[in-house]
Enzyme design. Structure first.
Site, PDB file in Angstrom:
ATOM      1  N   HIS A   1       0.838  -1.204   0.000  1.00 19.49           N
ATOM      2  CA  HIS A   1       0.000   0.000   0.000  1.00 19.49           C
ATOM      3  C   HIS A   1       0.871   1.251   0.000  1.00 19.49           C
ATOM      4  CE1 HIS A   1       0.720   0.643   4.304  1.00 19.49           C
ATOM      5  NE2 HIS A   1       0.370  -0.620   4.544  1.00 19.49           N
TER       6      HIS A   1
ATOM      7  N   HIS B   1       4.070   1.466   2.181  1.00 19.63           N
ATOM      8  CA  HIS B   1       5.246   0.763   1.662  1.00 19.63           C
ATOM      9  C   HIS B   1       5.828   1.527   0.480  1.00 19.63           C
ATOM     10  CE1 HIS B   1       2.574  -2.668   3.144  1.00 19.63           C
ATOM     11  NE2 HIS B   1       3.536  -2.559   4.045  1.00 19.63           N
TER      12      HIS B   1
ATOM     13  N   CYS C   1       3.059  -9.051  20.192  1.00 14.76           N
ATOM     14  CA  CYS C   1       2.096  -8.605  19.174  1.00 14.76           C
ATOM     15  C   CYS C   1       2.485  -9.263  17.863  1.00 14.76           C
ATOM     16  CB  CYS C   1       2.098  -7.093  19.005  1.00 14.76           C
ATOM     17  SG  CYS C   1       1.134  -6.579  17.557  1.00 14.76           S
TER      18      CYS C   1
ATOM     19  N   CYS D   1       3.124  -6.809  14.880  1.00 16.44           N
ATOM     20  CA  CYS D   1       4.470  -6.200  14.886  1.00 16.44           C
ATOM     21  C   CYS D   1       5.549  -7.276  14.864  1.00 16.44           C
ATOM     22  CB  CYS D   1       4.749  -5.407  16.155  1.00 16.44           C
ATOM     23  SG  CYS D   1       3.733  -4.007  16.479  1.00 16.44           S
TER      24      CYS D   1
ATOM     25  N   CYS E   1      -1.411  -3.459  22.052  1.00 12.58           N
ATOM     26  CA  CYS E   1      -0.233  -3.092  21.267  1.00 12.58           C
ATOM     27  C   CYS E   1      -0.275  -1.585  20.985  1.00 12.58           C
ATOM     28  CB  CYS E   1      -0.213  -3.860  19.949  1.00 12.58           C
ATOM     29  SG  CYS E   1       0.969  -3.153  18.795  1.00 12.58           S
TER      30      CYS E   1
ATOM     31  N   HIS F   1      -0.754  -1.210  17.020  1.00 11.04           N
ATOM     32  CA  HIS F   1      -1.971  -1.729  16.379  1.00 11.04           C
ATOM     33  C   HIS F   1      -3.215  -1.639  17.244  1.00 11.04           C
ATOM     34  CE1 HIS F   1       1.363  -3.632  14.174  1.00 11.04           C
ATOM     35  NE2 HIS F   1       0.592  -3.389  13.151  1.00 11.04           N
TER      36      HIS F   1
ATOM     37  N   LYS G   1      -2.620   5.672  11.838  1.00 12.28           N
ATOM     38  CA  LYS G   1      -1.595   5.194  10.909  1.00 12.28           C
ATOM     39  C   LYS G   1      -2.235   4.404   9.767  1.00 12.28           C
ATOM     40  CE  LYS G   1       2.383   2.251  10.456  1.00 12.28           C
ATOM     41  NZ  LYS G   1       2.644   0.847  10.612  1.00 12.28           N
TER      42      LYS G   1
ATOM     43  N   LYS H   1      -2.788  -2.012   6.842  1.00 12.70           N
ATOM     44  CA  LYS H   1      -3.782  -3.063   6.624  1.00 12.70           C
ATOM     45  C   LYS H   1      -4.646  -3.260   7.872  1.00 12.70           C
ATOM     46  CE  LYS H   1      -4.046  -8.042   6.278  1.00 12.70           C
ATOM     47  NZ  LYS H   1      -5.392  -8.200   5.797  1.00 12.70           N
TER      48      LYS H   1
HETATM   49  N1  MSP Z   1       9.069  -6.848   8.022  1.00 11.12           N
HETATM   50  C1  MSP Z   1       9.275  -5.715   8.840  1.00 11.12           C
HETATM   51  C2  MSP Z   1      10.552  -4.993   8.444  1.00 11.12           C
HETATM   52  C3  MSP Z   1      11.800  -5.807   8.522  1.00 11.12           C
HETATM   53  S1  MSP Z   1      13.182  -4.911   7.964  1.00 11.12           S
HETATM   54  C4  MSP Z   1      14.465  -5.823   8.398  1.00 11.12           C
HETATM   55  C5  MSP Z   1       8.107  -4.749   8.694  1.00 11.12           C
HETATM   56  N2  MSP Z   1       7.350  -4.910   7.604  1.00 11.12           N
HETATM   57  S2  MSP Z   1       6.058  -4.029   7.214  1.00 11.12           S
HETATM   58  O1  MSP Z   1       5.450  -4.651   6.083  1.00 11.12           O
HETATM   59  O2  MSP Z   1       5.248  -3.839   8.371  1.00 11.12           O
HETATM   60  O3  MSP Z   1       6.614  -2.685   6.715  1.00 11.12           O
HETATM   61  C6  MSP Z   1       6.910  -1.639   7.584  1.00 11.12           C
HETATM   62  C7  MSP Z   1       7.435  -0.494   6.772  1.00 11.12           C
HETATM   63  O4  MSP Z   1       6.511  -0.109   5.746  1.00 11.12           O
HETATM   64  C8  MSP Z   1       7.629   0.776   7.591  1.00 11.12           C
HETATM   65  O5  MSP Z   1       8.857   0.787   8.271  1.00 11.12           O
HETATM   66  C9  MSP Z   1       7.581   1.799   6.493  1.00 11.12           C
HETATM   67  O6  MSP Z   1       8.774   1.769   5.779  1.00 11.12           O
HETATM   68  C10 MSP Z   1       6.467   1.286   5.604  1.00 11.12           C
HETATM   69  N3  MSP Z   1       5.158   1.739   6.041  1.00 11.12           N
HETATM   70  C11 MSP Z   1       4.072   0.936   6.315  1.00 11.12           C
HETATM   71  N4  MSP Z   1       3.015   1.733   6.662  1.00 11.12           N
HETATM   72  C12 MSP Z   1       3.392   3.019   6.608  1.00 11.12           C
HETATM   73  C13 MSP Z   1       2.723   4.231   6.852  1.00 11.12           C
HETATM   74  N5  MSP Z   1       1.447   4.290   7.195  1.00 11.12           N
HETATM   75  N6  MSP Z   1       3.434   5.378   6.721  1.00 11.12           N
HETATM   76  C14 MSP Z   1       4.759   5.374   6.386  1.00 11.12           C
HETATM   77  N7  MSP Z   1       5.419   4.238   6.154  1.00 11.12           N
HETATM   78  C15 MSP Z   1       4.757   3.044   6.230  1.00 11.12           C
HETATM   79  O7  MSP Z   1       7.948  -3.899   9.536  1.00 11.12           O
END
Ligand code: MSP
Length: 611
Positions: A19, A22, A127, A130, A144, A147, A295, A298
């Site tokens: 999304h 990411h 969690c 996370c 959490c 979340h 935030k 998903k």
């Molecule tokens: N798998 C772990 C990361 C491991 S790295 C060794 C993880 N994955 S995640 O799918 O949850 O992705 C988190 C990352 O996605 C955040 O750190 C950020 O880079 C990005 N984001 C996800 N949602 C976001 C927002 N709402 N706003 C900004 N960035 C976001 O954590």
């Protein structure tokens, strides 16, 4: 090697399609990778997916698939998304890649052999969203903090990593490398927490099996974060190709959002130190994109997927908007209206118009080489400094300040009256500079401009090489102005598309609607609106304004003080110059002659969830 640049994104959980959140990190990393290529550096840009762990196993079970089969189905969605967004990564690493698994086992074995891993019992809170452990001290309500969901209580035999041993090492690292934790605003909190003392962390689980077994005790599965962080070294072939590893390590920057900063600035350098590898140079945490201050993600059910994001105004406007809208490092609320506004005002009216006018006039009158005095007004060294400091929004502000100067120059010199070829040369040469600088942000558009004005982007040094005089042809329209559409007309998400053919929704879709109880504090008329009221409501934790078409059915005093039900996670919508931050529920007969407000049967706390 001085002339290299190694940049990474987090590896994302492929428990669902990617999304906007990411995309934000990935676009920012792409901008920085492209920028550093323009500086003549050899760049390695790593992204990928984090595929093990309980969260993924649960997601697969929910749809009756094996975890590997499940993630194999989602990875193409990530790759496709990055292709659509024009992301030029060097490698897409998956933690299920065999080479990565070997690296994880090799590092685990090394830490075990040097005494940094020992066996114990884990008891505490977890969690799964996370994939993180929490203490009761962190979360006295056992929810959490990211979340807002109940934490799970775990009690199992586990191996631990001796993090406590690295407290001094970490504090020294932060002190000697002031930019290691960036931006500055995030640093102190981490230092304070590390100073309070570090607890050894659990690195294995036995209650499920989707992960990498510990090489010294195969009953135990490696904790997903220990596994995931190692992607940054396996991604540059730590085991198979020492040359590649030595060339790119240490990473110049790991980019991510603030929620996972702790893992990167505490666990990661300690793990590396344990096996004698240098720490990365910089860890940069940006903020969160929120919707109505929640935030985006998903779990919250408010995520905007990639097709939606680029469906609003196109790929380059989406990339530009995300980089420009909020200071890199801070949070910001997403709104479709602001994206359209920036597309229309900044891209179409300012930048697009400049290209269109200058190319049209240059086609008509031609250009003649001269020294470019206009270019002196470009604050190049400031822009370079901003890019170096990852102040991407600031760099864009500076570049656009120069676009304004160019537009003013056109206005004041009136080349359409004078046909002045030298003025047109100065403008065309300045457009070259702007397009080289904007290339990392909007690569496709800037390539088109380079073709129109016959210059090469490839190196920032080309900014100061005078433009060669060639025939210029009128440019195509680069940015279309877009009318703001009501949200309902904006393309729905992919997941929803799959079921949109029938009227049925599944439970997951329904559960995305956040219905809450609120008390109406005040009701006001809105100038020029014959149906709408402006309602101030109390949602427990916050006060909001919502606009509701209740005027034909209720007097103001009949609504004031009432408890109502509102959709609390609806995207904000502008109406009559005001922003509505939610929607109230009412029952209506077929021809809308009778409309009745829904209200809880008895009084209940504001903010109570309807489930
Ligand atoms: N798998 C772990 C990361 C491991 S790295 C060794 C993880 N994955 S995640 O799918 O949850 O992705 C988190 C990352 O996605 C955040 O750190 C950020 O880079 C990005 N984001 C996800 N949602 C976001 C927002 N709402 N706003 C900004 N960035 C976001 O954590």
């Amino acid at each position: 090697m001085k002339n290299k640049y190694y940049i990474t994104t987090p590896i994302y959980y492929p428990n669902d399609i990617p999304h906007l959140g990411h995309a934000y990190t990935t676009i920012a990393a792409d901008v920085l990778a492209r920028w550093n290529k323009l500086q003549g550096k050899e760049v390695f840009f790593l992204t990928g997916t984090d595929e093990h762990g309980k969260k993924l196993q649960n997601a697969a079970e929910k749809v009756g698939k094996k975890p590997k089969e499940f993630v194999d189905g989602i990875i193409p969605e990530f790759k496709e998304a990055w292709k659509k967004l024009n992301i030029e990564y060097n490698r897409f690493i998956r933690t299920t890649d065999k080479e990565h698994e070997k690296v994880v086992q090799a590092i685990l074995q090394k830490c075990f052999d040097n005494g940094d891993i020992y066996k114990g019992d884990y008891e505490g809170l977890y969690c799964t969203s996370c994939e993180a452990y929490f203490t009761e001290k962190d979360c006295p309500d056992k929810l959490c903090p990211v979340h807002n969901k109940p934490l799970e209580y775990l009690k199992e035999e586990s191996y631990f990593f001796k993090l406590s041993k690295y407290q001094k090492y970490l504090l020294d690292l932060y002190e000697k490398n002031p930019e290691f934790i960036s931006p500055e605003s995030k640093k102190q909190e981490i230092i304070n927490r590390v100073k309070e003392g570090l607890k050894d962390f659990s690195i294995s689980r036995t209650s499920f099996n989707w992960g990498i077994p510990l090489p010294f005790d195969k009953k135990h599965i490696c904790y997903v974060w220990f596994d995931a962080l190692l992607n940054y070294i396996s991604g540059i072939d730590y085991l198979e190709d020492k040359k590649s590893f030595n060339k790119f390590w240490p990473a110049d920057v790991h980019v991510m959002a603030k929620d996972i900063l702790w893992f990167h600035v505490v666990y990661w350098p300690a793990m590396l130190k344990s096996v004698g590898i240098e720490p990365p140079k910089k860890i940069f945490a940006h903020g969160w994109w929120t919707v109505l201050n929640q935030k985006m993600g998903k779990s919250a059910g408010n995520a905007i997927n990639i097709d939606q994001l680029i469906g609003y105004a196109g790929v380059d406007p989406a990339r530009y908007f995300l980089m420009r809208e909020i200071p890199f490092g801070q949070d910001g609320d997403f709104s479709y209206e602001s994206l359209i506004e920036r597309n229309n005002a900044e891209l179409a009216d300012k930048f697009g118009n400049l290209i269109s006018r200058v190319s049209t006039l240059a086609e008509k009158y031609g250009i003649e080489k001269t020294s470019n005095s206009l270019l002196k007004k470009l604050k190049l060294s400031e822009i370079e400094k901003d890019m170096q400091n990852l102040a991407l929004d600031k760099a864009l502000n500076e570049i656009f300040a120069f676009v304004d100067i160019c537009n003013e120059y056109v206005q004041s010199k009136k080349p359409w009256e004078t046909g002045d070829k030298k003025v047109l040369y100065e403008l065309a040469d300045s457009i070259k500079a702007v397009s080289i600088l904007l290339f990392p942000f909007m690569p496709e558009t800037c390539e088109k401009i380079a073709k129109t004005f016959s210059f090469k982007i490839e190196d920032v040094k080309n900014i100061n090489k005078p433009l060669a005089v060639k025939k210029i042809k009128k440019s195509e329209i680069l940015f279309k102005k877009i009318e703001v559409k009501p949200k309902a007309e904006v393309k729905e998400t992919k997941m929803e598309e799959k079921t949109s053919k029938s009227n049925l929704i599944n439970y997951e879709q329904f559960s995305k609607v956040d219905l809450r109880v609120a008390t109406v504090l005040d009701v006001e008329d809105i100038a020029g609106a014959d149906k709408l009221y402006k309602l101030s409501i109390d949602l427990g934790k916050e006060k909001r304004t919502i606009l509701a078409g209740m005027k034909p059915y209720y007097k103001k005093e009949e609504i004031k003080g009432k408890q109502i039900i509102v959709v609390a996670n609806l995207e904000p919508r502008k109406m009559k110059g005001l922003t509505s931050e939610g929607m109230l529920l009412a029952a209506s007969n077929e021809d809308h002659t009778k409309v009745i407000l829904l209200s809880p049967e008895k009084k209940i706390d504001n903010g109570s969830k309807i489930s």
